[in-house]
Design an enzyme around this catalytic site. Structure first.
Site, PDB file in Angstrom:
ATOM      1  CB  SER A 192      -0.962  -0.036   1.187  1.00 34.55           C
ATOM      2  OG  SER A 192      -1.926   0.988   1.090  1.00 34.55           O
ATOM      3  CG  ASP A 246      -2.873  -0.428  -2.211  1.00 36.07           C
ATOM      4  OD1 ASP A 246      -2.750   0.755  -1.865  1.00 36.07           O
ATOM      5  OD2 ASP A 246      -3.487  -1.273  -1.546  1.00 36.07           O
ATOM      6  CG  ASP A 261      -2.219   4.241  -1.517  1.00 34.34           C
ATOM      7  OD1 ASP A 261      -2.993   4.191  -2.488  1.00 34.34           O
ATOM      8  OD2 ASP A 261      -2.359   3.514  -0.516  1.00 34.34           O
TER       9      ASP A 261
END
Length: 452
Positions: free
Chosen positions: A95, A240, A238
């Site tokens: 992430s 992901d 971000d």
């Protein structure tokens, strides 16, 4: 040893998050599923992603699960795909964590992130080492599906007033940070009739310009380009693409807490129902819920906790003050691209992004983070010391101390060896003062923890 943190299993790639770990976690999932069903597996753009995805595919196949490899994909995209086409999912991603990290998250068959109870079951199987390994003739089948991202984009378009957005011909600058959103956000924006200028939209797991977390200080190119081109807004993801942040038409970064409150206000004005957020979120959410006459529910930090509570109370909207927005009519997870489409839907009504920012209650927020080696012991010391202050406390997640004129939250990160400190007040001076008090308390506790 606990494997799962706030959101999945994370660590430094090829040190803690190794191919062996990925194989065994996937084997644990296959055992949990009694070697029956289909699992979709994908990854973000991190350079260790293909290595770890291949390992996860092997582990799942070895237990007899059928595997669909959906390739490089944002987390909300694979969640949407699993809901409609698989019985479970695995996404290899860290992430917003720095580029050297990677991680593994599990997806339930309904397209939500695995429950905490499900994670515990997976963890027990993993630590036992007792896997349901299929005989040679019953190992799983394998296929690829390159159409998952296209399916996701199409369904976002169907979830907003696309015609209203298209009629405005917005100019948008999109900074996808070389992450998985590079494969979805620019294409979604073009489908919504936007003139799109892209930054860092080439998939590159080294994240050459900025770390995956879209912090204000790393978005200077985005803010400058918005101002130079007269764009209606800037948007950034971000790694992901489950989070989204915005820059208004003047090149001003929209505070994450303000964004959450803006969206909550928009939703409850059109659909009465409960709101859900985590203890780290702003007092703005309290004010908006009170004004709308709806319930507000607090949870521990983490999108899993927020989403599960939303399901429980049938909430109309939820999220956290980190760019994580959850639209239950679309799906029960943070969805950055959906958040962007919704903002455009709001702007199609005629207001500018800076106008929306002014429409929510005004508070000042400060946050910082500090490395911590002994997070558990440090947290216990912080809790003990905080209880001596005589103020109202919330220990749902970490320690949140309420003062008459603000609050401070101190909690260990569930994804990195750090402590995060959040503070809020009616003045910036007081917010900074509360943040410094929280930081001082954590640093003293960390020092004491090394003596134990």
């Amino acid at each position: 040893m606990a494997l799962f943190g706030t959101n999945g299993v994370r660590g430094i790639a090829n040190e803690f998050i190794t191919p062996e770990l990925a194989v065994n976690l996937a084997k644990s999932l296959g055992t949990y599923m009694n070697s029956k069903g289909t699992v979709a597996i994908g990854c973000d753009t991190r350079i260790s992603g293909q290595m770890l995805k291949s390992a996860a595919v092997s582990g799942a196949l070895s237990t007899g699960l059928s595997v669909i490899d959906v390739g490089t994909i944002p987390t909300p995209s694979i969640l949407y795909y699993v809901r409609d086409f698989a019985d479970a999912g695995i996404i290899v991603t860290a992430s917003h964590n720095p580029r050297e990290y990677n991680g593994i998250k599990f997806i339930a068959g309904d397209g939500s992130e695995f429950s905490r109870e499900g994670e515990k079951d997976i963890e027990e199987i993993f630590h036992s080492g007792k896997y349901a390994i299929a005989p040679w003739e019953k190992t799983g089948s394998f296929r690829t599906d390159p159409g998952a991202n296209e399916y996701y984009i199409r369904n976002i378009i169907n979830s907003v007033n696309a015609e209203a957005v298209r009629s405005r011909r917005f100019k948008v600058v999109a900074d996808t940070g070389c992450g998985a959103g590079s494969l979805t956000l620019p294409f979604l924006l073009r489908e919504l009739g936007c003139q799109v200028l892209t930054l860092e939209a080439q998939p590159d797991g080294t994240f050459p310009w900025r770390n995956p977390e879209p912090l204000p200080e790393s978005l200077t190119e985005l803010t400058n380009l918005v101002k130079m081109t007269g764009a209606d807004m800037g948007v950034a993801h971000d790694g992901d693409a489950d989070r989204v942040v915005f820059v208004d038409e003047n090149g001003q970064f929209i505070n994450d807490e303000v964004l959450l409150a803006m969206m909550a206000k928009y939703v409850v004005e059109r659909e009465k129902g409960p709101l859900v957020t985590s203890v780290g979120s702003s007092q703005r959410m309290v004010d908006i819920a009170k004004e709308a006459g709806v319930e507000l529910y607090w949870t521990a930090v983490g999108s899993i906790n927020v989403a599960r509570k939303m399901m429980e109370v049938d909430a109309v909207f939820g999220g956290e003050g980190n760019g994580g927005l959850i639209f239950p009519k679309h799906q029960y997870c943070r969805d950055g691209a959906m958040g962007c489409a919704k903002i455009l839907e709001i702007l199609a009504g005629g207001k500018k992004l800076s106008d929306l920012e002014k429409s929510v209650p005004h508070y000042f927020n400060e946050k910082t983070k500090v490395p911590a080696k002994n997070t558990y012991t440090t947290m216990e010391i912080v809790r003990t010391e905080a209880s001596k202050l005589g103020h109202k406390m919330d220990t749902t997640d970490g320690v949140k101390i309420w003062y008459d004129d603000g609050w401070v939250l101190m909690r260990p990160s569930g994804t990195e060896p750090i402590f995060r400190i959040f503070a809020e007040a009616k003045s910036q001076t007081r917010a900074k003062e509360l943040m410094r008090e929280g930081l001082s308390m954590v640093l003293k506790a960390e020092k004491l923890s090394t003596l134990k």
